[in-house]
Design an enzyme around this catalytic site. Structure first.
Site, short mmCIF file in Angstrom:
data_model
loop_
_atom_site.label_atom_id
_atom_site.label_comp_id
_atom_site.label_asym_id
_atom_site.label_seq_id
_atom_site.Cartn_x
_atom_site.Cartn_y
_atom_site.Cartn_z
N TRP A 1 0.76 -1.34 0.08
CA TRP A 1 0.11 -0.06 -0.02
C TRP A 1 0.78 1.21 0.24
O TRP A 1 0.59 2.08 -0.63
CB TRP A 1 -0.68 -0.19 1.14
CG TRP A 1 -1.88 -1.22 1.16
CD1 TRP A 1 -2.10 -2.29 1.92
CD2 TRP A 1 -3.05 -1.42 -0.04
NE1 TRP A 1 -3.11 -3.17 1.56
CE2 TRP A 1 -3.53 -2.64 0.34
CE3 TRP A 1 -2.99 -0.74 -1.29
CZ2 TRP A 1 -4.47 -3.22 -0.37
CZ3 TRP A 1 -4.23 -1.26 -2.07
CH2 TRP A 1 -4.79 -2.52 -1.61
N ASP B 1 -1.77 6.57 6.43
CA ASP B 1 -2.67 5.73 5.93
C ASP B 1 -3.03 4.84 7.28
O ASP B 1 -2.07 3.99 7.58
CB ASP B 1 -2.26 4.99 4.75
CG ASP B 1 -3.26 3.87 4.35
OD1 ASP B 1 -4.43 3.51 5.02
OD2 ASP B 1 -3.22 3.30 3.08
N LYS C 1 -11.82 -1.93 6.49
CA LYS C 1 -10.98 -2.91 7.24
C LYS C 1 -11.58 -2.82 8.82
O LYS C 1 -11.84 -3.98 9.11
CB LYS C 1 -9.47 -2.31 7.16
CG LYS C 1 -9.02 -2.19 5.87
CD LYS C 1 -8.73 -3.28 5.06
CE LYS C 1 -8.72 -3.03 3.38
NZ LYS C 1 -7.46 -2.38 3.04
C1 LIG Z 1 -7.02 -1.85 1.80
C2 LIG Z 1 -5.99 -0.90 2.04
C3 LIG Z 1 -6.10 0.22 1.20
C4 LIG Z 1 -6.91 -0.06 -0.22
O1 LIG Z 1 -7.74 0.54 0.11
P1 LIG Z 1 -9.31 0.59 -1.18
O2 LIG Z 1 -10.34 1.13 -0.35
O3 LIG Z 1 -9.45 -0.78 -1.54
O4 LIG Z 1 -8.51 1.60 -2.13
C5 LIG Z 1 -4.89 1.20 1.31
N1 LIG Z 1 -4.24 1.10 2.52
C6 LIG Z 1 -4.49 0.14 3.29
C7 LIG Z 1 -3.54 0.27 4.67
C8 LIG Z 1 -5.09 -1.12 3.15
O5 LIG Z 1 -5.24 -1.80 4.26
#
Ligand SMILES: *Cc1c(COP(=O)(O)O)cnc(C)c1O
Length: 361
Positions: A101, A171, A195
């Protein structure tokens, strides 16, 4: 009712209480005679839902008044582009590469300016968090970017990088609301909610007010300019109304559970049950160095791909689902988010112990 123990990395398990409440309100939300899916996002009743969700989140995370909370669409992946579009005044930024990511966010930033890799754990398949106490950050970098909890590799920053006065962008998709954080340490902190918070389709971004301006990169779409969203209180266009409503219910559930300090204790306790077993098992091993282990995502392997596959198959049949590891890591991964009960982890460990016994000669 046959509910399974769902260890999916995302979309992931939600609190049963929240799902039941949503079911009860499906046909008639609080006397409105409509489902939340059917009502105008400009109605009084919906306005209360989104305002209350924001207020509850502010209380849970102790968000200072000089930070805006935005409910956005496009997933965390779209936000990878929004960060440089809105923040790259000098067209330069520093990225810490701790997994897929972070890599994707880094690649996206390169479209808009000079993105510099200042640390990486790629040399050991992202099984640790690199030392970020003395990074070589370009003087004129607009921000330092991290992925705080690495969903795929199961690592977590236990201390934030020394940004040497630069803005920190993080993030937190897979550790959102898993424990208290100090929002004032960040310029921007954001995550996709699928998540640990709610149904896919919402990104929550918490952004320091002075970073929300008209001074964005040329060509930035109106929708992706944070100022557009902030000025309209996340109602510039039709938001993902129902998903925000469910997030709001999860916030209320978290408040009822006692807030984020209590969740942290619960999550640490759950993770310890699994990690303690991995440390003593002769068959299963965790893939991450101890000091950087995530309490949300726990990858592990047997060292034998056929045995891994057998384990996943038998676990699934026994009601422990979505344990297959990410395709880039192999093996298994148990995501044990807020809504995974302790009982689920205890039973998983029991199952693993039995599997080990039955498959050891
Ligand atoms: C799942 C995830 C993403 C991507 O998320 P989307 O909403 O599918 O674009 C980005 N960063 C992390 C840490 C993730 O776990």
């Amino acid at each position: 009712m046959a509910r399974v123990y769902n260890f999916s990395a995302g979309p992931a398990v939600l609190p049963e209480e929240v799902l039941r409440e949503a079911a009860d309100e499906m046909m008639d939300y609080q006397g409105s005679g409509q489902s939340v899916m059917e009502m105008s996002h400009r109605s009084k009743v919906y306005d209360n839902i989104i305002k209350e969700a924001e207020a509850d989140l502010r209380e849970l995370m102790n968000i200072p008044d000089n930070y805006k909370v935005l409910f956005l669409q496009g997933g965390a992946s779209q936000f990878f582009a929004e960060v440089p579009m809105n923040l790259m005044k000098n067209k330069k930024a520093a990225y810490v590469i701790t997994g897929q990511w972070a890599k994707k966010a880094f690649a996206e930033a390169k479209i808009y300016g000079e993105a510099v890799e200042v640390a990486s754990s790629a040399d050991k398949t992202f099984s640790y968090i690199p030392d970020c106490s003395d990074l070589d950050i370009p003087e004129d970098a607009d921000y330092v970017y991290i992925c705080e909890n690495n969903t795929i590799y199961g690592t977590k920053f236990k201390t934030l990088p020394n940004t040497k006065g630069h803005l920190l962008v993080s993030d937190i998709s897979s550790c959102f609301l898993s424990e208290p954080i100090d929002v004032t340490k960040y310029g921007v902190v954001y995550g996709g909610v699928q998540k640990n918070v709610g149904p896919a389709g919402v990104v929550i971004a918490i952004i320091r007010e002075d970073l929300i301006t008209d001074d964005v990169l040329p060509g930035t779409p109106t929708m992706l300019k944070w100022k557009t969203q902030a000025d309209a209180d996340s109602l510039y266009n039709t938001p993902p109304c129902y998903n925000i409503y469910i997030c709001g219910k999860v916030f209320k559930w978290l408040k009822k559970m006692g807030g984020l300090s209590v969740m942290k204790e619960r999550n640490e306790e759950k993770a310890k049950i699994l990690y303690d077993f991995l440390d003593e098992s002769k068959m299963f091993t965790g893939t991450v160095v101890k000091e950087d282990r995530s309490i949300m995502n726990v990858p592990f392997v047997t060292g034998d791909a056929d045995l891994d596959a057998k384990f996943v198959k038998e676990a699934t049949a026994a009601g422990f689902v979505n344990l297959k590891g990410h395709r880039t890591v192999g093996g298994m991964r148990a995501s044990i988010y807020n809504a995974m009960p302790k009982e689920g982890v205890i039973k998983l460990v029991e199952f693993m112990k039995n599997f080990e016994k039955e498959n050891t000669k």
